[in-house]
Design a protein around this motif. Structure first.
Motif, PDB file in Angstrom:
ATOM      1  N   MET A   1       0.894  -1.076  -0.097  1.00  0.00           N
ATOM      2  CA  MET A   1      -0.073  -0.025   0.243  1.00  0.00           C
ATOM      3  C   MET A   1       0.834   1.266  -0.002  1.00  0.00           C
ATOM      4  N   HIS A   2       0.384   2.004  -0.601  1.00  0.00           N
ATOM      5  CA  HIS A   2       1.214   3.272  -0.798  1.00  0.00           C
ATOM      6  C   HIS A   2       0.844   4.309   0.254  1.00  0.00           C
ATOM      7  N   HIS A   3       1.872   4.842   0.886  1.00  0.00           N
ATOM      8  CA  HIS A   3       1.614   6.006   1.810  1.00  0.00           C
ATOM      9  C   HIS A   3       2.139   7.259   1.227  1.00  0.00           C
ATOM     10  N   TYR A   4       1.038   7.974   1.518  1.00  0.00           N
ATOM     11  CA  TYR A   4       1.154   9.523   0.969  1.00  0.00           C
ATOM     12  C   TYR A   4       1.486  10.336   2.126  1.00  0.00           C
ATOM     13  N   GLU A   5       2.497  11.385   1.952  1.00  0.00           N
ATOM     14  CA  GLU A   5       2.889  12.364   2.982  1.00  0.00           C
ATOM     15  C   GLU A   5       1.778  13.261   3.370  1.00  0.00           C
ATOM     16  N   HIS A   6       1.030  13.512   2.414  1.00  0.00           N
ATOM     17  CA  HIS A   6      -0.253  14.527   3.008  1.00  0.00           C
ATOM     18  C   HIS A   6      -1.426  13.929   2.266  1.00  0.00           C
ATOM     19  N   PHE A   7      -2.505  14.168   3.121  1.00  0.00           N
ATOM     20  CA  PHE A   7      -3.723  13.187   2.731  1.00  0.00           C
ATOM     21  C   PHE A   7      -4.288  14.088   1.410  1.00  0.00           C
ATOM     22  N   TRP A   8      -4.148  15.078   0.948  1.00  0.00           N
ATOM     23  CA  TRP A   8      -4.806  15.722  -0.094  1.00  0.00           C
ATOM     24  C   TRP A   8      -4.066  15.155  -1.361  1.00  0.00           C
ATOM     25  N   LEU A   9      -2.974  14.624  -1.272  1.00  0.00           N
ATOM     26  CA  LEU A   9      -2.269  13.978  -2.389  1.00  0.00           C
ATOM     27  C   LEU A   9      -2.735  12.572  -2.466  1.00  0.00           C
ATOM     28  N   ASN A  10      -3.407  11.954  -1.586  1.00  0.00           N
ATOM     29  CA  ASN A  10      -4.030  10.769  -1.667  1.00  0.00           C
ATOM     30  C   ASN A  10      -5.346  10.768  -2.715  1.00  0.00           C
ATOM     31  N   PRO A  11      -5.267   9.957  -3.756  1.00  0.00           N
ATOM     32  CA  PRO A  11      -6.403   9.788  -4.596  1.00  0.00           C
ATOM     33  C   PRO A  11      -7.728   9.514  -4.121  1.00  0.00           C
ATOM     34  N   THR A  12      -7.700   8.871  -3.221  1.00  0.00           N
ATOM     35  CA  THR A  12      -9.040   8.326  -2.321  1.00  0.00           C
ATOM     36  C   THR A  12      -9.586   9.524  -1.864  1.00  0.00           C
ATOM     37  N   PHE A  13      -8.824  10.467  -1.359  1.00  0.00           N
ATOM     38  CA  PHE A  13      -9.314  11.477  -0.711  1.00  0.00           C
ATOM     39  C   PHE A  13     -10.136  12.379  -1.664  1.00  0.00           C
ATOM     40  N   TRP A  14      -9.321  12.520  -2.873  1.00  0.00           N
ATOM     41  CA  TRP A  14      -9.949  13.534  -4.170  1.00  0.00           C
ATOM     42  C   TRP A  14     -11.323  12.755  -4.573  1.00  0.00           C
ATOM     43  N   VAL A  15     -11.360  11.458  -4.483  1.00  0.00           N
ATOM     44  CA  VAL A  15     -12.339  10.746  -4.980  1.00  0.00           C
ATOM     45  C   VAL A  15     -13.703  10.899  -4.253  1.00  0.00           C
ATOM     46  N   ALA A  16     -13.273  10.991  -2.522  1.00  0.00           N
ATOM     47  CA  ALA A  16     -14.313  11.041  -1.773  1.00  0.00           C
ATOM     48  C   ALA A  16     -14.834  12.327  -1.858  1.00  0.00           C
ATOM     49  N   VAL A  17     -13.912  13.547  -1.779  1.00  0.00           N
ATOM     50  CA  VAL A  17     -14.492  15.048  -2.005  1.00  0.00           C
ATOM     51  C   VAL A  17     -15.089  15.165  -3.315  1.00  0.00           C
ATOM     52  N   SER A  18     -14.675  14.618  -4.350  1.00  0.00           N
ATOM     53  CA  SER A  18     -15.646  14.800  -5.514  1.00  0.00           C
ATOM     54  C   SER A  18     -17.038  14.049  -5.582  1.00  0.00           C
ATOM     55  N   PHE A  19     -16.860  12.980  -4.609  1.00  0.00           N
ATOM     56  CA  PHE A  19     -18.071  12.172  -4.386  1.00  0.00           C
ATOM     57  C   PHE A  19     -19.137  13.025  -3.574  1.00  0.00           C
ATOM     58  N   ILE A  20     -18.441  13.810  -2.683  1.00  0.00           N
ATOM     59  CA  ILE A  20     -19.306  14.523  -1.722  1.00  0.00           C
ATOM     60  C   ILE A  20     -19.559  15.956  -2.461  1.00  0.00           C
ATOM     61  N   ILE A  21     -18.989  16.404  -3.129  1.00  0.00           N
ATOM     62  CA  ILE A  21     -19.260  17.458  -4.036  1.00  0.00           C
ATOM     63  C   ILE A  21     -20.305  17.217  -4.820  1.00  0.00           C
ATOM     64  N   PHE A  22     -20.341  15.819  -5.764  1.00  0.00           N
ATOM     65  CA  PHE A  22     -21.266  15.436  -6.484  1.00  0.00           C
ATOM     66  C   PHE A  22     -22.651  15.081  -5.788  1.00  0.00           C
ATOM     67  N   VAL A  23     -22.834  14.781  -4.827  1.00  0.00           N
ATOM     68  CA  VAL A  23     -23.727  14.315  -3.800  1.00  0.00           C
ATOM     69  C   VAL A  23     -24.340  15.530  -3.452  1.00  0.00           C
ATOM     70  N   VAL A  24     -23.791  16.553  -3.150  1.00  0.00           N
ATOM     71  CA  VAL A  24     -24.185  18.161  -2.832  1.00  0.00           C
ATOM     72  C   VAL A  24     -24.780  18.481  -3.744  1.00  0.00           C
ATOM     73  N   LEU A  25     -24.271  18.757  -4.810  1.00  0.00           N
ATOM     74  CA  LEU A  25     -24.603  19.340  -5.895  1.00  0.00           C
ATOM     75  C   LEU A  25     -25.969  18.619  -6.615  1.00  0.00           C
ATOM     76  N   LEU A  26     -25.776  17.175  -6.612  1.00  0.00           N
ATOM     77  CA  LEU A  26     -26.949  16.333  -6.750  1.00  0.00           C
ATOM     78  C   LEU A  26     -28.249  16.623  -6.044  1.00  0.00           C
ATOM     79  N   GLY A  27     -27.788  16.833  -4.614  1.00  0.00           N
ATOM     80  CA  GLY A  27     -28.816  16.845  -3.756  1.00  0.00           C
ATOM     81  C   GLY A  27     -29.441  18.196  -3.774  1.00  0.00           C
ATOM     82  N   ARG A  28     -28.518  19.290  -4.108  1.00  0.00           N
ATOM     83  CA  ARG A  28     -29.133  20.530  -4.020  1.00  0.00           C
ATOM     84  C   ARG A  28     -30.053  20.693  -5.418  1.00  0.00           C
TER      85      ARG A  28
END
Length: 168
Positions: A1-28
Motif C-alpha cells: 500500500m502506498h503511503h502519501y505524505e499529505h492526505f490531499w495527495l491521496n487519490p482516495t481523498f479526492w475521490v471522496a471529495v468529488s463524491f461529496i461535491i457530486f452528492v451535494v450538487l446532485l442533492g441541491r
C-alpha cells in the motif's frame, strides 16, 4: 500500500471529495426540483381550492336565484289562479244575469203573445156578438118598424146630423 505524505495527495481523498461535491450538487439540484414540484403542486391545489370556492359561490348564487325564481313563479301562479277564479265568478254572474234576462224576455214575449191572443179572441167574440146583435136587431126592426116609423127615424137622424158633425 502506498503511503502519501499529505492526505490531499491521496487519490482516495479526492475521490471522496468529488463524491461529496457530486452528492451535494446532485442533492441541491434534486432539492430545488423537489421544492419546485411541491410548490407547483401546492399552487395547483391552491388554484383548485380557489376554483372550488368560486364554483361553490356561483352554485350558491344560482341556488338563491332559483329559489327567488321559484318564489316569483309561485306568487305569479297564485295571482293567476286568483284572477282566473275572479274571471270565472264574473263570467258565471254574467251568464246567470244573461240567462235571467233571457228568461224574463221570453216570459214577457209569452205574456205579450197571450195578451195578443186574448185580444184577438175578445175581438172575435165581440165581432161575433156584434154580428149576432146586428142580425137580431135586423130581425126585431124588420118585425116592429113600419114605413112611417122608418121615415121618422131617418128624418130625426138627418136633423141631428149637423150637431153630430160638430161633436166629431
Amino acid at each position: 500500500m502506498h503511503h502519501y505524505e499529505h492526505f490531499w495527495l491521496n487519490p482516495t481523498f479526492w475521490v471522496a471529495v468529488s463524491f461529496i461535491i457530486f452528492v451535494v450538487l446532485l442533492g441541491r439540484t434534486m432539492w430545488t426540483k423537489a421544492t419546485e414540484a411541491l410548490d407547483a403542486r401546492a399552487a395547483k391545489i391552491r388554484a383548485d381550492l380557489d376554483e372550488a370556492a368560486r364554483l361553490r359561490g356561483e352554485a350558491e348564487a344560482m341556488r338563491r336565484q332559483a329559489e327567488a325564481d321559484r318564489a316569483a313563479a309561485q306568487s305569479e301562479a297564485t295571482a293567476l289562479i286568483a284572477r282566473a277564479k275572479a274571471e270565472a265568478e264574473r263570467l258565471s254572474a254574467a251568464t246567470a244575469a244573461e240567462a235571467e234576462a233571457t228568461a224574463k224576455r221570453r216570459e214577457r214575449m209569452a205574456l205579450e203573445r197571450i195578451q195578443a191572443a186574448e185580444a184577438g179572441a175578445l175581438a172575435e167574440v165581440r165581432q161575433a156578438a156584434a154580428a149576432v146583435a146586428a142580425a137580431a136587431a135586423r130581425e126585431v126592426i124588420a118585425e116592429t118598424l113600419d114605413a112611417k116609423q122608418d121615415a121618422k127615424l131617418i128624418d130625426d137622424a138627418v136633423a141631428d146630423l149637423p150637431r153630430a158633425l160638430r161633436a166629431a
